[in-house]
Design an enzyme around this catalytic site. Sequence first.
Site, PDB file in Angstrom:
ATOM      1  N   HIS A  76      38.404 -31.386 -57.402  1.00 21.78           N
ATOM      2  CA  HIS A  76      37.731 -30.787 -58.560  1.00 21.78           C
ATOM      3  C   HIS A  76      38.349 -31.364 -59.838  1.00 21.78           C
ATOM      4  CE1 HIS A  76      41.188 -28.187 -59.126  1.00 21.78           C
ATOM      5  NE2 HIS A  76      41.017 -27.594 -57.952  1.00 21.78           N
TER       6      HIS A  76
ATOM      7  N   HIS B  42      42.242 -31.720 -60.169  1.00 14.52           N
ATOM      8  CA  HIS B  42      42.857 -32.882 -59.503  1.00 14.52           C
ATOM      9  C   HIS B  42      42.556 -34.152 -60.314  1.00 14.52           C
ATOM     10  CE1 HIS B  42      41.758 -30.204 -55.954  1.00 14.52           C
ATOM     11  NE2 HIS B  42      43.075 -30.177 -55.972  1.00 14.52           N
TER      12      HIS B  42
ATOM     13  N   CYS C  96      53.328 -17.591 -48.507  1.00 16.17           N
ATOM     14  CA  CYS C  96      51.952 -17.794 -48.981  1.00 16.17           C
ATOM     15  C   CYS C  96      51.421 -19.071 -48.352  1.00 16.17           C
ATOM     16  CB  CYS C  96      51.904 -17.891 -50.503  1.00 16.17           C
ATOM     17  SG  CYS C  96      50.267 -18.390 -51.089  1.00 16.17           S
TER      18      CYS C  96
ATOM     19  N   CYS D  44      50.201 -21.714 -50.921  1.00 14.45           N
ATOM     20  CA  CYS D  44      51.309 -22.479 -51.521  1.00 14.45           C
ATOM     21  C   CYS D  44      52.051 -23.261 -50.459  1.00 14.45           C
ATOM     22  CB  CYS D  44      52.341 -21.564 -52.155  1.00 14.45           C
ATOM     23  SG  CYS D  44      51.842 -20.739 -53.641  1.00 14.45           S
TER      24      CYS D  44
ATOM     25  N   CYS E  65      50.975 -13.199 -53.838  1.00 15.30           N
ATOM     26  CA  CYS E  65      51.605 -14.444 -54.278  1.00 15.30           C
ATOM     27  C   CYS E  65      51.488 -14.583 -55.795  1.00 15.30           C
ATOM     28  CB  CYS E  65      50.892 -15.615 -53.590  1.00 15.30           C
ATOM     29  SG  CYS E  65      51.163 -17.180 -54.408  1.00 15.30           S
TER      30      CYS E  65
ATOM     31  N   HIS F 149      48.749 -17.466 -56.456  1.00 14.80           N
ATOM     32  CA  HIS F 149      47.357 -17.273 -56.004  1.00 14.80           C
ATOM     33  C   HIS F 149      46.871 -15.834 -56.131  1.00 14.80           C
ATOM     34  CE1 HIS F 149      48.506 -21.107 -54.131  1.00 14.80           C
ATOM     35  NE2 HIS F 149      47.245 -21.418 -54.361  1.00 14.80           N
TER      36      HIS F 149
ATOM     37  N   LYS G  13      41.897 -19.577 -63.792  1.00 11.71           N
ATOM     38  CA  LYS G  13      42.275 -20.726 -62.971  1.00 11.71           C
ATOM     39  C   LYS G  13      41.132 -21.000 -61.989  1.00 11.71           C
ATOM     40  CE  LYS G  13      45.886 -22.904 -60.416  1.00 11.71           C
ATOM     41  NZ  LYS G  13      45.954 -22.963 -58.972  1.00 11.71           N
TER      42      LYS G  13
ATOM     43  N   LYS H  78      38.859 -21.519 -55.059  1.00  8.85           N
ATOM     44  CA  LYS H  78      37.768 -21.453 -54.106  1.00  8.85           C
ATOM     45  C   LYS H  78      37.146 -20.055 -54.126  1.00  8.85           C
ATOM     46  CE  LYS H  78      37.116 -23.350 -49.543  1.00  8.85           C
ATOM     47  NZ  LYS H  78      37.724 -23.867 -48.339  1.00  8.85           N
TER      48      LYS H  78
HETATM   49  O1  ME8 Z   1      50.004 -28.810 -54.384  1.00  8.11           O
HETATM   50  N1  ME8 Z   1      44.510 -27.718 -63.580  1.00  8.11           N
HETATM   51  O2  ME8 Z   1      48.262 -30.085 -53.595  1.00  8.11           O
HETATM   52  P1  ME8 Z   1      47.010 -29.492 -54.370  1.00  8.11           P
HETATM   53  C1  ME8 Z   1      45.239 -28.828 -63.633  1.00  8.11           C
HETATM   54  N2  ME8 Z   1      49.766 -31.044 -51.699  1.00  8.11           N
HETATM   55  N3  ME8 Z   1      45.634 -29.509 -62.558  1.00  8.11           N
HETATM   56  C2  ME8 Z   1      45.266 -29.040 -61.368  1.00  8.11           C
HETATM   57  C3  ME8 Z   1      44.491 -27.878 -61.236  1.00  8.11           C
HETATM   58  C4  ME8 Z   1      44.104 -27.205 -62.414  1.00  8.11           C
HETATM   59  N4  ME8 Z   1      43.368 -26.129 -62.406  1.00  8.11           N
HETATM   60  N5  ME8 Z   1      44.280 -27.676 -59.925  1.00  8.11           N
HETATM   61  C5  ME8 Z   1      44.897 -28.683 -59.259  1.00  8.11           C
HETATM   62  C6  ME8 Z   1      49.554 -29.660 -53.657  1.00  8.11           C
HETATM   63  N6  ME8 Z   1      45.498 -29.507 -60.132  1.00  8.11           N
HETATM   64  C7  ME8 Z   1      50.494 -30.427 -52.745  1.00  8.11           C
HETATM   65  C8  ME8 Z   1      51.234 -31.459 -53.571  1.00  8.11           C
HETATM   66  S1  ME8 Z   1      52.967 -33.450 -53.874  1.00  8.11           S
HETATM   67  C9  ME8 Z   1      54.273 -34.058 -53.033  1.00  8.11           C
HETATM   68  C10 ME8 Z   1      52.247 -32.264 -52.820  1.00  8.11           C
HETATM   69  C11 ME8 Z   1      46.260 -30.718 -59.792  1.00  8.11           C
HETATM   70  O3  ME8 Z   1      45.820 -30.089 -53.733  1.00  8.11           O
HETATM   71  C12 ME8 Z   1      47.663 -30.660 -60.357  1.00  8.11           C
HETATM   72  O4  ME8 Z   1      48.180 -31.960 -60.389  1.00  8.11           O
HETATM   73  O5  ME8 Z   1      47.108 -28.015 -54.453  1.00  8.11           O
HETATM   74  C13 ME8 Z   1      48.372 -29.827 -59.319  1.00  8.11           C
HETATM   75  O6  ME8 Z   1      49.787 -29.932 -59.381  1.00  8.11           O
HETATM   76  C14 ME8 Z   1      47.818 -30.456 -58.055  1.00  8.11           C
HETATM   77  O7  ME8 Z   1      46.430 -30.741 -58.388  1.00  8.11           O
HETATM   78  C15 ME8 Z   1      47.899 -29.545 -56.846  1.00  8.11           C
HETATM   79  O8  ME8 Z   1      47.144 -30.125 -55.810  1.00  8.11           O
END
Ligand code: ME8
Length: 500
Positions: free
Chosen positions: A19, A22, A127, A130, A145, A148, A291, A294
Amino acid sequence: MGRPFYVTTPIYYVNDAPHIGHAYTTITADALARWHRLIGDDVFFLTGTDEHGLKIQRAAEANGLTPREQADRTSVRFKEAWDQLGITYDRFIRTTDPDHYQVVQEFLQRVYDSGDIELSTYEGPYCVSCEGYYAESDLIDGVNCPIHNRPVEVLVEENYFFKLSRYEQRLLDWYEANPDAVQPESKRNEAIGLIKSGLRDVSITRTSLQWGVPVPWAPGHVFYVWYDALINYCTAIRGKEELYWPAVHHLLAKDILRFHCVYWPAMCMAAGIDPPAHLNVHGYLLIGGEKMSKTALNQIAPADLIADFGVDPYRYHFLRDVSFGPDGDFSYEGMVARYNSDLANNLGNLLSRVATVVDKKCGGVGPAPTAGSPLAAVAAAVVEDTASAWDRVQPPEALEATWRLIREANAHLETNEPWKAEPGPAVDAVLGDALEVLRIVALLVQPAMPSTSAEIWRRIGLDGMPGDELLPAAAAWGGYPGGLPVEKGAPLFPRINVDR
Ligand code: ME8
């Protein structure tokens, strides 16, 4: 080769499609990578997907898939989104890649051998979203959490633990010695606060699931997803550590600050490598103050906005309007307003009016700029400010600086009104200066809007691609040679009507 510049995004979970949150981190990393290539650095840009753990296993079960199938399908969706957005990563890592298994096992075996991993039993609130344990005191109303706001589960496991508690003082010393490692300052303070509130040992293996990297010294155990995931930053530069480590820029949002700014530096110390030099932490992109999640059904896919605005305006909007650090609120109206003011009215208008007047007054051949132009000093200051802003990972400031030059060039045209004057040296001077501004702007917007940059370059008659010659030399005033055909094309950014 230039100075090494290693930039990473988090690797994203494959339980769901990408989304705009990311995409925000990934576009910022891409723009930084492009900027550093423009200034001649030796760039390595890493992104990818995080494919193990309970969260993925459960998503797979819900979709009637194996974890591997779930990972394969969703990983492709991230790749497709990044291709569509013009993301120039050097490696797209998947934590299921064979070389990653090997690096994770070697890294953690080293920590085990050094005595910082021990067997113990743990029971605590966990969680799944997380993939992390919490202390009772962290929970909202004792049950939810803090990230979340959903109920946690109580897990009991006999696991291997990383002796994080031994690293409290070493981490504080590291923060003290590296005041700029975590940016911005508010996030650094948050990390220091977490460390000072006391660190407990963390469980780093699981026996309750199979979907993970096997623990080499303990058959039946797999590594807990976060420990496998963080080590991806090492896998990708294996054999090139001397070049790229520790001078890395890890980009991430505040949701995973604890893992990156507390656990990861300690893990690096335990494995005998330096902690990462830069951790750049940004806020959340919110939708109407909420925020994205899903369950809230408020996730926006990048493709939906690209369909309305195009790729470059999409990239521009998020880089220009979301300050790197605090939370930022996304609104469709805000995106339209930014598009119309900066792209349609300012940049698009500058290009089209210059091309139109060059056509009318100069027979379509662009004149050369003048050495004493009042715009020369503005351009020099803007190039410097843009460079400083990228250096500080502040894309909005970099773009704001560039738009100062665009606005000055438009104002210069309005003061001189070349469209009303007879052809001759005075008109040539004004238009030559404006063309030179367009050339410099094409260079400066390249990290944010690569296709627009190439199109401006082409329309003002320049050969090759912006960036063939390195900055800052390429952006010095006087580079537009004159005598080139200037094309009067369709508007680059037609105005978007808000009442559609
Ligand atoms: O945490 N606003 O993966 P994830 C800004 N796999 N950035 C956002 C966001 C939002 N609302 N939502 C997601 C993980 N992001 C682990 C990471 S790294 C070794 C492992 C971005 O799929 C932002 O960069 O939940 C956030 O830190 C990341 O997606 C979390 O992605």
